[in-house]
Design an enzyme around this catalytic site. Structure first.
Site, mmCIF file in Angstrom:
data_model
loop_
_atom_site.group_PDB
_atom_site.id
_atom_site.type_symbol
_atom_site.label_atom_id
_atom_site.label_comp_id
_atom_site.label_asym_id
_atom_site.label_seq_id
_atom_site.Cartn_x
_atom_site.Cartn_y
_atom_site.Cartn_z
ATOM 1 N N LYS A 50 61.769 87.991 49.448
ATOM 2 C CA LYS A 50 61.327 89.350 49.769
ATOM 3 C C LYS A 50 62.294 90.000 50.757
ATOM 4 C CE LYS A 50 56.844 89.695 49.798
ATOM 5 N NZ LYS A 50 55.571 89.237 50.392
ATOM 6 N N ARG A 118 54.557 90.370 56.456
ATOM 7 C CA ARG A 118 54.565 89.827 55.098
ATOM 8 C C ARG A 118 55.313 88.502 55.064
ATOM 9 N NH1 ARG A 118 57.436 94.514 51.721
ATOM 10 N NH2 ARG A 118 56.169 93.656 50.019
ATOM 11 N N GLY A 127 50.650 80.922 46.670
ATOM 12 C CA GLY A 127 49.718 80.127 47.471
ATOM 13 C C GLY A 127 49.771 80.423 48.955
ATOM 14 N N MET A 129 50.448 82.851 52.658
ATOM 15 C CA MET A 129 49.634 83.778 53.433
ATOM 16 C C MET A 129 49.530 85.156 52.791
ATOM 17 S SD MET A 129 50.059 85.263 57.230
ATOM 18 C CE MET A 129 50.647 86.826 56.646
ATOM 19 N N ARG A 362 62.107 91.917 42.783
ATOM 20 C CA ARG A 362 62.537 90.529 42.554
ATOM 21 C C ARG A 362 62.690 90.316 41.060
ATOM 22 N NH1 ARG A 362 56.747 88.153 44.372
ATOM 23 N NH2 ARG A 362 55.531 89.271 42.843
ATOM 24 N N HIS A 482 39.023 71.670 35.722
ATOM 25 C CA HIS A 482 38.670 70.859 34.559
ATOM 26 C C HIS A 482 39.105 71.547 33.266
ATOM 27 C CE1 HIS A 482 35.794 69.544 31.367
ATOM 28 N NE2 HIS A 482 36.135 68.355 31.836
ATOM 29 N N ARG A 589 56.420 53.969 16.760
ATOM 30 C CA ARG A 589 55.535 52.896 17.224
ATOM 31 C C ARG A 589 54.732 52.350 16.062
ATOM 32 N NH1 ARG A 589 53.715 56.866 21.876
ATOM 33 N NH2 ARG A 589 53.967 58.143 20.028
ATOM 34 N N GLU A 797 62.445 48.011 29.832
ATOM 35 C CA GLU A 797 61.246 48.540 30.496
ATOM 36 C C GLU A 797 60.736 47.598 31.577
ATOM 37 O OE1 GLU A 797 58.397 49.315 27.397
ATOM 38 O OE2 GLU A 797 59.127 47.643 26.195
ATOM 39 N N SER A 816 67.164 51.203 24.779
ATOM 40 C CA SER A 816 66.393 52.432 24.926
ATOM 41 C C SER A 816 65.476 52.224 26.116
ATOM 42 C CB SER A 816 65.592 52.711 23.655
ATOM 43 O OG SER A 816 64.738 53.812 23.870
ATOM 44 N N GLY A 818 62.421 52.459 28.095
ATOM 45 C CA GLY A 818 61.010 52.819 27.991
ATOM 46 C C GLY A 818 60.553 53.174 29.393
ATOM 47 N N THR A 819 60.785 54.414 29.764
ATOM 48 C CA THR A 819 60.597 54.756 31.179
ATOM 49 C C THR A 819 59.135 54.825 31.607
ATOM 50 O OG1 THR A 819 61.002 57.038 30.516
ATOM 51 C CG2 THR A 819 62.800 55.863 31.610
ATOM 52 N N ASN A 820 58.208 54.891 30.660
ATOM 53 C CA ASN A 820 56.806 54.820 31.083
ATOM 54 C C ASN A 820 56.530 53.449 31.674
ATOM 55 O OD1 ASN A 820 56.532 57.318 29.970
ATOM 56 N ND2 ASN A 820 55.450 56.632 28.149
ATOM 57 N N ASP A 821 56.856 52.419 30.903
ATOM 58 C CA ASP A 821 56.637 51.060 31.398
ATOM 59 C C ASP A 821 57.572 50.727 32.553
ATOM 60 O OD1 ASP A 821 54.499 49.551 30.344
ATOM 61 O OD2 ASP A 821 55.439 49.623 28.376
ATOM 62 N N CYS A 883 63.276 56.791 25.772
ATOM 63 C CA CYS A 883 62.110 57.297 25.066
ATOM 64 C C CYS A 883 60.967 57.305 26.069
ATOM 65 C CB CYS A 883 61.791 56.445 23.851
ATOM 66 S SG CYS A 883 61.562 54.706 24.214
ATOM 67 N N TYR A 903 71.358 59.680 24.103
ATOM 68 C CA TYR A 903 70.300 60.573 23.616
ATOM 69 C C TYR A 903 69.044 60.450 24.479
ATOM 70 C CZ TYR A 903 68.006 56.486 21.543
ATOM 71 O OH TYR A 903 67.382 55.286 21.373
HETATM 72 P P1 ADP Z 1 52.739 89.576 48.058
HETATM 73 O O1 ADP Z 1 53.851 88.635 48.322
HETATM 74 O O2 ADP Z 1 51.417 88.925 47.910
HETATM 75 O O3 ADP Z 1 53.070 90.556 46.974
HETATM 76 P P2 ADP Z 1 53.363 91.672 49.915
HETATM 77 O O4 ADP Z 1 53.931 91.329 51.225
HETATM 78 O O5 ADP Z 1 54.314 92.146 48.900
HETATM 79 O O6 ADP Z 1 52.552 90.423 49.401
HETATM 80 O O7 ADP Z 1 52.262 92.769 50.202
HETATM 81 C C1 ADP Z 1 51.002 92.887 49.647
HETATM 82 C C2 ADP Z 1 50.718 94.341 49.332
HETATM 83 O O8 ADP Z 1 50.860 95.154 50.487
HETATM 84 C C3 ADP Z 1 51.670 94.887 48.307
HETATM 85 O O9 ADP Z 1 50.970 95.752 47.437
HETATM 86 C C4 ADP Z 1 52.663 95.654 49.129
HETATM 87 O O10 ADP Z 1 53.249 96.667 48.385
HETATM 88 C C5 ADP Z 1 51.795 96.184 50.257
HETATM 89 N N1 ADP Z 1 52.594 96.396 51.461
HETATM 90 C C6 ADP Z 1 53.292 95.476 52.143
HETATM 91 N N2 ADP Z 1 53.953 96.021 53.183
HETATM 92 C C7 ADP Z 1 53.650 97.344 53.164
HETATM 93 C C8 ADP Z 1 54.042 98.458 53.977
HETATM 94 N N3 ADP Z 1 54.884 98.292 54.987
HETATM 95 N N4 ADP Z 1 53.550 99.645 53.668
HETATM 96 C C9 ADP Z 1 52.717 99.799 52.626
HETATM 97 N N5 ADP Z 1 52.302 98.817 51.817
HETATM 98 C C10 ADP Z 1 52.776 97.582 52.085
HETATM 99 MG MG MG Z 2 54.454 91.735 46.845
HETATM 100 MG MG MG Z 3 56.544 50.118 26.754
#
Ligand code: ADP
Ligand code: MG
Ligand code: MG
Length: 935
Positions: A50, A118, A127, A129, A362, A482, A589, A797, A816, A818-821, A883, A903
């Site tokens: 970013k 950000r 995942g 913040m 990006r 699940h 097999r 293996e 060959s 047999g990387t599982n075993d 394999c 191979y």
């Molecule tokens: P993510 O990585 O989850 O996309 P971002 O940092 O890009 O998180 O931001 C989440 C949201 O907040 C996005 O919609 C982004 O455009 C908005 N946002 C982030 N910074 C600003 C800012 N300075 N002004 C206005 N909107 C912002």
């Molecule tokens: Mg974003």
């Molecule tokens: Mg085997």
């Protein structure tokens, strides 16, 4: 126009406040703004994706709200518990510079500066913040903002959002605690939408929110803007280590030590009224690759509103009607960005009172289909070369070409919700809400009705319903839920965790976007993109000969030096594999051939035999059947090598389970006539013809099962140990192989058989089995009056085999792995039991990856390398392959290439992936590019 926190505010003299070089010499903070940035787009390691994007856009003169990036080294220091003081000093200096540039003070004065904080690592990581917006607001600055904007409602709304986001991501207070307050207020004021709450109501919400903070965090919401900033920054650092982030890194193979950067950026507001808005988009369609401007936006909204699904966003083409100038500017900018990065862009923008700001760009994530198409288009457009194009597709993504997909050309589609692309493919069917209903509705044979099983979450009890369903949709659960795991195993389409959908299992309905769907309504799922689409779309069957795919592969393939074979046991799979481009069978097999209905009785008779004569009699019956199987595979692979492994698994796998037998014997006297009849059918393969036979035969069967019982079958009587203790088995198999080979070759088929002895640990074992194979071959050739070229080799293996590979190569003409075993025996892990251990190991970082999924290059890889070298010392032209599951996993394929294997062999559906991975490995070597793949 209300002039608030406008980034284009006149540029002040900044020279005196330039970020000072810190005493340690490390530059922790990179400024961007006023048309210039300290960093640039190449510095992803330092600035994160970013931050690098913001710097690059700033340098390109694009309208980006100014700010600064605290680099990843600070995060790494924080993890080590030693954040340098210089980080604080440099941050304060950058803030001062920003304030000067803007002519504002953070959270103070008549025109308070507000910022967003950000996170942003090298690779985008969902995942991590959540972003904090509106930082700098407090009881005082909210008043100033209200006055300045002449919009008290907007000010109060911004402030309550800050407390909520800050409370959640910095102070770890559950979202629900705030939602409760908010919903109660809506109810009290009889408000339908969030936007129905007026300034006064929102002020009440703020007061309540503060109480929530006090109660849960045992402290007040910090009023000091600088304190807010420091706390938010540290929370971003900590979020690198949270479970979600760790999990994401693990499944995407991202280094734990990279750390994240923190971006502090001036706020711009999309929620200032009807000339403001916010949106996201792609320069091309990320699902199909079609070259079209693709995206969504909302007027009078902030940040996450677009993706949060609270209000329904509008297609980006609408923007052209509302604000043609802004639309054209956005198109122009994003087109320039795409040209600049030479890749499809995924961007975020905000319009504040008619002025456009870019907040992110990006390289966009895309499906395999889109990846191939976009690569082709860009070569045609002259943006990239064919050599670049090779690396634009992740080999794993080629799987998308092998599953059915939705036909999106004919109808206008309405996307109801987007969940996780849990298991790729497409499914179209009628909704059912229970597994039972699925079984009932789905029907069988020609009366098959496609159904979509819709659940909040699936459980193991749903298995039967999942089996008959065309696709699965869940409203809860992640990529490892699940539903996700099971469907991937079944190769069935699944969209999981589509949170916008409310599934009411009691009422048997599903509500989304203000619409209600009942049992029997049609739904289309796209498991490749996670889209849930209303109605009945057509599906397009998978095509491995898709012209675009072929074109793409024709650029990659000339680089490939290593062969790719397939693991296939039956002619149908062999034909399939060949269609996908397999250049031989690396593992056939033979035991799988014994499970056929007409074969298993003889197989069982063979196993039950307690003397050689009976065993030979049973084997004689198996011989013609096995011969026929081999002939089928040879024909399918005409002109290509076929590696056939002699019998490998412990024999008891073919017999009933000991416990089951014991129960049946114990309960036999109590069983009803009907139950006894069922038992007769169950045991008919063991010679039970009528009810009276049960008493006679079952105890003997149990005795034999007891005899064969092993405490650890994985290390027991299996592999070449079977062929050595019962040589007649190897004899029969060799005979079947060579008779089939001679027969089909007489019909003009070119056969290249390679007989492979499993689980060899010593040269003597190898000699023992090779002698049988060669003797039988000679016998058959003599009988038939024809000779055929063939090879005898072994599977490596066991660690011992790798250690004495130089000796084994005296007898074995090929290896060959047999990387599982080999993984099992090197780690001492049983693959069937490892799941009790593995989750903890991965969570604790003891292992970085499941060694059964991606080859453990450090350990097991050494054995592969050593055995290859030692084997070739004895036999310089030793053919070496691999394999097992790893043969279709890109990082393992690359390793095999570097190790000089001839191979890799993998399941038919992974052949395309392996081909591309092998081509990329060779291409990056000869073109000297470092895996420049789009992540
Ligand atoms: P993510 O990585 O989850 O996309 P971002 O940092 O890009 O998180 O931001 C989440 C949201 O907040 C996005 O919609 C982004 O455009 C908005 N946002 C982030 N910074 C600003 C800012 N300075 N002004 C206005 N909107 C912002
Ligand atoms: Mg974003
Ligand atoms: Mg085997």
């Amino acid at each position: 126009m209300a002039t608030i926190t406008l980034p284009e505010a006149e540029v002040k003299e900044t020279k005196t406040q330039e970020t000072k070089k810190a005493s340690t010499g490390t530059k922790y903070v990179y400024f961007f703004g006023g048309g210039k940035a300290d960093g640039d787009g190449k510095m992803k390691d330092v600035l994160g994706g970013k931050g690098a994007g913001l710097a690059e856009m700033t340098n390109a003169g694009l309208p980006v709200p100014p700010g600064f990036t605290i680099q990843t080294e600070a995060c790494r220091e924080y993890m080590r518990g030693a954040l340098s003081k210089d980080v604080d000093t440099q941050m304060d200096a950058a803030l001062a510079r920003l304030e000067a540039l803007q002519g504002q003070k953070l959270g103070a004065g008549e025109n308070p500066l507000l910022v967003s904080v950000r996170s942003g690592a090298k690779f985008s990581m969902p995942g991590m913040m959540d972003t904090i917006l509106n930082l700098g607001l407090n009881d005082k600055s909210v008043e100033a903002l209200a006055k300045r904007s002449n919009n008290p409602r907007f000010a109060a709304d911004s402030y309550r959002r800050l407390i909520q986001m800050f409370g959640n991501v910095v102070l770890d207070i559950e979202k629900a605690a705030f939602d409760e307050v908010f919903d109660a207020k809506k109810k009290q004021k009889k408000a339908k939408m969030d936007t129905d709450l007026d300034a006064k109501a929102l002020q009440e919400v703020i007061a309540e929110y503060k109480k929530v903070v006090k109660k849960h965090a045992k402290r007040d919401f910090p009023q000091d803007p600088h304190e807010q900033l420091v706390m938010a920054r540290d929370a971003v650092f900590r979020s690198w280590q949270n479970d979600r982030a760790k999990h994401y890194r693990r499944i995407n193979n991202i280094d734990d030590m990279l750390g994240t950067a923190v971006n502090v950026q001036c706020m711009v507001f999309g929620n200032l009224g009807e000339t403001s808005g916010t949106g996201v988009g792609f320069t091309r369609n990320p699902a199909t690759g079609v070259k079209e401007f693709y995206g969504e936006f909302l007027m009078n909204a902030q940040g996450e509103d677009v993706v949060a699904g609270i209000r329904t966003p509008v297609h980006i083409s609408e923007l052209e009607k509302i604000m043609p100038d802004v639309y054209n500017q956005l198109r122009d900018i994003t087109t320039r960005l795409e040209k600049h990065y030479r890749d499809m862009q995924d961007f975020e923008f905000t319009i504040q009172e008619g002025k456009l700001y870019m907040l992110q760009t990006r390289n966009g994530k895309r499906t395999g289909l889109a990846a191939v198409r976009v690569a082709l288009q860009m070569v045609e457009e002259g943006l990239i070369t064919k050599e670049d194009a090779i690396f634009r597709v992740d080999p794993n993504q080629l799987y998308d070409f092998l599953v059915p997909r939705l036909d999106e050309k004919k109808t206008k589609i309405e996307v109801l919700a987007t969940g996780l692309p849990a298991s790729p493919g497409a499914a179209v069917g009628q909704i059912v809400f229970t597994a039972d209903e699925a079984v009932k509705k789905a029907g069988t044979g020609t009366k098959k009705n496609p159904v979509i099983l819709v659940r909040a979450e699936t459980t193991p009890e749903d298995i039967q319903g999942m089996e008959v369903a065309a696709g699965i949709l869940t409203s809860r659960g992640g990529m490892t839920s699940h539903a996700a795991v099971v469907t991937r195993g079944m190769g069935k389409c699944c969209v999981a965790g589509a949170g916008d959908i409310a599934v009411d299992e009691k009422k048997r309905e599903m509500r989304v976007k203000g619409q209600t769907f009942e049992e029997g309504d049609w739904l289309s799922l796209d498991g490749t993109t996670g889209r849930v689409i209303k109605g009945k779309l057509d599906t397009i069957p998978p095509k491995a000969d898709d012209p675009e795919l072929l074109q793409f592969m024709s650029w990659a393939e000339p680089f490939r030096k290593m062969k790719v074979r397939a693991n296939a046991d039956i002619p149908r799979d062999a034909i399939q594999a060949r269609a996908f481009g397999a250049e031989g069978i690396g593992l056939c097999r033979t035991e799988h051939m014994f499970f056929g209905e007409e074969k298993i009785p003889h197989m069982r008779a063979m196993i039950l035999a307690d003397n050689e004569k009976d065993r030979r009699a049973a084997l004689k019956k198996l011989l013609p059947m096995q011969r026929e199987d081999f002939a089928g595979v040879f024909k399918a692979m005409d002109g290509l090598p076929v590696t056939i492994r002699t019998l490998d698994p412990p024999l008891h796998e073919f017999l009933p389970r000991r416990e089951e037998l014991m129960v049946d014997i114990a309960l036999l006297p109590k069983y009803s006539a009907k139950q006894k009849k069922e038992l007769v059918a169950k045991y008919k393969d063991y010679g039970v013809k009528g009810v009276n036979d049960l008493k006679k035969i079952l105890p003997g069967l149990l005795a034999r099962v007891e005899e064969l019982h092993e405490f650890n079958p994985m290390l027991g009587h299996r592999g070449c140990r079977l062929g050595i203790t019962y040589p007649e088995i190897t004899e029969m198999q060799a005979r079947a192989i060579f008779e089939a080979a001679v027969d089909v070759s007489k019909k003009g088929v070119k056969v290249l058989p390679e007989v492979m002895i499993p689980l060899v640990a010593t040269l003597k074992e190898m000699q023992n089995q090779a002698a049988i194979v060669r003797r039988v071959a000679d016998e058959v050739f003599k009988e038939k009056g024809t000779k055929i070229d063939y090879m005898v080799g072994t599977m490596i293996e066991l660690p011992r085999a790798a250690l004495v590979a130089d000796q084994i190569a005296k007898e074995a003409e090929f290896f060959s792995f047999g990387t599982n075993d080999l993984t099992q025996t090197t780690f001492g892990f049983s693959r069937d039991d490892v799941n009790k251990i593995l989750p903890t190991y991965l969570a604790e970082g003891i292992l970085k990856q499941d060694p059964f999924a991606a080859l453990d290059q450090e350990g097991v890889g050494q054995l592969v390398k050593m055995a290859t070298e030692r084997g070739r010392k004895t036999r310089s032209n030793l053919k070496v392959g691999i394999c097992g599951e790893h043969g279709g996993e890109p990082s393992s394929v690359e390793f095999c290439y570097r190790t000089g294997l001839n191979y890799v062999s993998c399941s038919p559906f992974r052949v395309l992936t392996a081909r591309l991975a092998a081509a990329q490995a060779a291409a990056s070597e000869s073109l000297k590019v470092e895996g420049g793949r789009t992540k």
